[in-house]
Design a protein around this motif. Structure first.
Motif, PDB file in Angstrom:
ATOM      1  N   UNK A 112       0.690  -0.915  -0.064  1.00 47.48           N
ATOM      2  CA  UNK A 112      -0.121   0.271  -0.120  1.00 47.48           C
ATOM      3  C   UNK A 112       0.984   0.733   0.005  1.00 47.48           C
ATOM      4  N   UNK A 113       2.284   1.225   1.177  1.00 49.76           N
ATOM      5  CA  UNK A 113       3.186   2.131   1.096  1.00 49.76           C
ATOM      6  C   UNK A 113       3.263   2.208  -0.763  1.00 49.76           C
ATOM      7  N   UNK A 114       3.453   1.878  -0.771  1.00 51.14           N
ATOM      8  CA  UNK A 114       4.009   2.045  -2.070  1.00 51.14           C
ATOM      9  C   UNK A 114       4.073   2.328  -2.825  1.00 51.14           C
ATOM     10  N   UNK A 115       2.907   1.921  -3.213  1.00 49.96           N
ATOM     11  CA  UNK A 115       1.818   3.108  -4.220  1.00 49.96           C
ATOM     12  C   UNK A 115       2.187   4.873  -4.380  1.00 49.96           C
ATOM     13  N   UNK A 116       2.172   5.017  -2.981  1.00 49.68           N
ATOM     14  CA  UNK A 116       2.168   6.327  -2.981  1.00 49.68           C
ATOM     15  C   UNK A 116       3.504   7.234  -2.286  1.00 49.68           C
ATOM     16  N   UNK A 117       4.769   6.449  -2.194  1.00 51.35           N
ATOM     17  CA  UNK A 117       5.911   6.666  -2.539  1.00 51.35           C
ATOM     18  C   UNK A 117       6.978   6.807  -3.198  1.00 51.35           C
ATOM     19  N   UNK A 118       8.030   6.560  -3.660  1.00 52.88           N
ATOM     20  CA  UNK A 118       9.042   6.868  -4.951  1.00 52.88           C
ATOM     21  C   UNK A 118      10.563   7.176  -4.316  1.00 52.88           C
ATOM     22  N   UNK A 119      11.329   6.990  -5.511  1.00 53.21           N
ATOM     23  CA  UNK A 119      12.318   7.855  -4.717  1.00 53.21           C
ATOM     24  C   UNK A 119      13.528   7.029  -4.373  1.00 53.21           C
ATOM     25  N   UNK A 120      13.667   7.791  -3.441  1.00 56.14           N
ATOM     26  CA  UNK A 120      13.933   7.550  -1.486  1.00 56.14           C
ATOM     27  C   UNK A 120      13.493   6.945  -0.774  1.00 56.14           C
ATOM     28  N   UNK A 121      12.807   7.251  -0.676  1.00 58.40           N
ATOM     29  CA  UNK A 121      11.506   7.441   0.082  1.00 58.40           C
ATOM     30  C   UNK A 121      10.628   5.784  -0.090  1.00 58.40           C
ATOM     31  N   UNK A 122      10.988   5.149  -1.334  1.00 58.05           N
ATOM     32  CA  UNK A 122      10.815   3.725  -1.808  1.00 58.05           C
ATOM     33  C   UNK A 122      12.064   2.983  -1.121  1.00 58.05           C
ATOM     34  N   UNK A 123      12.909   3.058  -1.221  1.00 59.77           N
ATOM     35  CA  UNK A 123      14.025   2.605  -0.496  1.00 59.77           C
ATOM     36  C   UNK A 123      14.222   2.635   0.855  1.00 59.77           C
ATOM     37  N   UNK A 124      13.565   3.682   1.386  1.00 62.78           N
ATOM     38  CA  UNK A 124      13.568   3.864   3.272  1.00 62.78           C
ATOM     39  C   UNK A 124      11.965   1.988   3.601  1.00 62.78           C
ATOM     40  N   UNK A 125      11.528   2.249   2.383  1.00 62.72           N
ATOM     41  CA  UNK A 125      10.059   1.676   2.180  1.00 62.72           C
ATOM     42  C   UNK A 125      10.927   0.247   2.408  1.00 62.72           C
ATOM     43  N   UNK A 126      11.421  -0.228   1.593  1.00 63.26           N
ATOM     44  CA  UNK A 126      11.149  -1.490   0.999  1.00 63.26           C
ATOM     45  C   UNK A 126      13.095  -2.146   2.778  1.00 63.26           C
ATOM     46  N   UNK A 127      13.290  -0.633   2.980  1.00 66.41           N
ATOM     47  CA  UNK A 127      14.816  -1.014   3.820  1.00 66.41           C
ATOM     48  C   UNK A 127      13.894  -1.567   5.072  1.00 66.41           C
ATOM     49  N   UNK A 128      13.088  -1.434   5.863  1.00 65.74           N
ATOM     50  CA  UNK A 128      12.722  -1.500   6.571  1.00 65.74           C
ATOM     51  C   UNK A 128      11.229  -3.215   6.389  1.00 65.74           C
ATOM     52  N   UNK A 129      10.739  -3.300   5.432  1.00 59.86           N
ATOM     53  CA  UNK A 129      10.454  -4.594   5.022  1.00 59.86           C
ATOM     54  C   UNK A 129      10.807  -5.517   5.317  1.00 59.86           C
ATOM     55  N   UNK A 130      12.362  -5.491   4.411  1.00 57.95           N
ATOM     56  CA  UNK A 130      13.668  -6.297   4.878  1.00 57.95           C
ATOM     57  C   UNK A 130      13.851  -6.230   5.857  1.00 57.95           C
ATOM     58  N   UNK A 131      13.969  -5.532   6.438  1.00 53.66           N
ATOM     59  CA  UNK A 131      14.771  -5.314   8.202  1.00 53.66           C
ATOM     60  C   UNK A 131      13.793  -6.642   9.315  1.00 53.66           C
ATOM     61  N   UNK A 132      12.479  -6.212   8.844  1.00 56.18           N
ATOM     62  CA  UNK A 132      11.303  -7.047   9.620  1.00 56.18           C
ATOM     63  C   UNK A 132      11.603  -8.452   9.604  1.00 56.18           C
ATOM     64  N   UNK A 133      11.181  -8.441   8.369  1.00 58.50           N
ATOM     65  CA  UNK A 133      11.278 -10.064   7.798  1.00 58.50           C
ATOM     66  C   UNK A 133      12.720 -10.977   8.149  1.00 58.50           C
ATOM     67  N   UNK A 134      13.902 -10.160   7.837  1.00 60.43           N
ATOM     68  CA  UNK A 134      14.411 -11.003   8.546  1.00 60.43           C
ATOM     69  C   UNK A 134      14.562 -11.309   9.772  1.00 60.43           C
ATOM     70  N   UNK A 135      14.910 -10.637  10.608  1.00 54.61           N
ATOM     71  CA  UNK A 135      14.118 -10.199  12.178  1.00 54.61           C
ATOM     72  C   UNK A 135      12.994 -11.449  12.316  1.00 54.61           C
ATOM     73  N   UNK A 136      11.859 -11.647  11.638  1.00 55.11           N
ATOM     74  CA  UNK A 136      11.055 -12.668  12.042  1.00 55.11           C
ATOM     75  C   UNK A 136      11.175 -13.971  11.954  1.00 55.11           C
ATOM     76  N   UNK A 137      12.155 -13.885  11.043  1.00 53.68           N
ATOM     77  CA  UNK A 137      12.468 -15.485  11.002  1.00 53.68           C
ATOM     78  C   UNK A 137      13.400 -16.138  11.010  1.00 53.68           C
ATOM     79  N   UNK A 138      14.430 -15.528  11.061  1.00 58.02           N
ATOM     80  CA  UNK A 138      16.242 -15.807  12.150  1.00 58.02           C
ATOM     81  C   UNK A 138      15.744 -16.603  13.503  1.00 58.02           C
TER      82      UNK A 138
END
Length: 299
Positions: free
Chosen positions: A273-299
């Motif tokens: 949902x957020x991805x549809x609203x942001x672009x550029x640097x904000x888009x990368x920050x949004x993806x980074x936050x997701x990836x961090x959450x995924x690794x924390x959850x799966x470790x």
């Protein structure tokens, strides 16, 4: 139809109904992208328009079949790609349906993505469904029938194209592409052979394979976040790839991680949902936050 073996049983049933003049004037063909709705609709339309059908197939020789093959049959109507969900297209459909068949036989409409129609278009379509002209057939295609107006669904006979898996479909992919077929690809597409073939032929399947390896190494803490962000393209395919990756990870993990499933799914949905609203640097920050959450959850 022999080129699409998983469609043969359903196509045969529909053509048998048509041969006995028992085919409803309005059909709803539903199925996920890449399961073959368009192929099935065109095969049925070809049979309906043929002037000398025999043995459950169009003759391929009459003028109608030749016009169909050339892509210029005057009694087959499909909307322009950029107009198929608007009310103007439905008005054109109505005019077409009310006119006489130029080849003296039947008229057929193939209408894709009907769940995406505007409210005005849906209401306009209802009028044609309620008062169908003689010897005319509406073939409505959709991926999500639950999104259709109940009044439209109730006026159509619904035929669903199920996902297909197994060795026969895997072999079909190998026969229709010169590229190696990853073992995961058919499952990745949810049992949609044509989508799987599209990913193969566009080289996206190979890219997805590399991205899945990248994500596995990241979760195993063999790669850092910066490297993943530099190598993982934030394109239209990424949500599907991340969804598939999470499903596979959760399937193989123990109960402690399974308890995180709802959180991971919710986080992925929020990112989309957020991805549809942001672009550029904000888009990368949004993806980074997701990836961090995924690794924390799966470790």
């Amino acid at each position: 139809m022999k080129d699409f073996p998983w469609l043969i049983p359903l196509c045969s049933q529909l053509i048998q109904l048509a041969a006995r003049q028992q085919l409803p004037h309005a059909l709803l063909l539903s199925g996920a992208k890449g399961t073959g709705k368009q192929v099935l609709a065109r095969q049925l339309a070809r049979y309906l328009l043929c002037r000398q059908p025999a043995a459950e197939q169009a003759c391929g020789q009459c003028k109608s079949c030749l016009l169909f093959k050339a892509g210029h049959h005057p009694d087959l109507w499909t909307p322009a790609a950029d107009q198929h969900t608007g009310v103007d297209a439905i008005r054109q459909l109505t005019v077409f349906m009310q006119g006489a068949a130029q080849q003296g036989g039947k008229k057929v409409v193939i209408l894709p993505d009907v769940e995406q129609m505007s409210e005005a278009a849906a209401n306009a379509l209802l009028k044609t469904l309620e008062e169908p002209p003689k010897d005319s057939f509406l073939l409505l295609l959709c991926a999500h029938p639950a999104q259709l107006l109940p009044t439209i669904r109730s006026r159509c006979q619904h035929w669903s194209l199920a996902p297909v898996f197994g060795a026969e479909i895997q072999q079909w992919l190998e026969q229709h592409s010169s590229r190696p077929v990853p073992d995961f690809l058919l499952d990745y597409t949810g049992g949609a052979p044509l989508l799987a073939l599209e990913l193969l032929e566009s080289d996206k399947a190979a890219a997805i394979s590399a991205q899945l390896v990248l994500l596995e190494q990241y979760v195993a803490q063999k790669l850092d976040l910066y490297h993943v962000l530099q190598s993982l393209p934030d394109d239209e395919q990424l949500p599907m790839t991340l969804n598939w990756f999470l499903k596979q990870q959760l399937w193989t993990k123990a109960g402690g991680v399974q308890s995180k499933q709802l959180q991971l799914v919710a986080k992925l949905q929020q990112w989309q949902k957020d991805r549809a609203l942001v672009s550029g640097q904000n888009s990368q920050l949004n993806l980074a936050a997701l990836l961090l959450f995924i690794r924390t959850a799966l470790v």
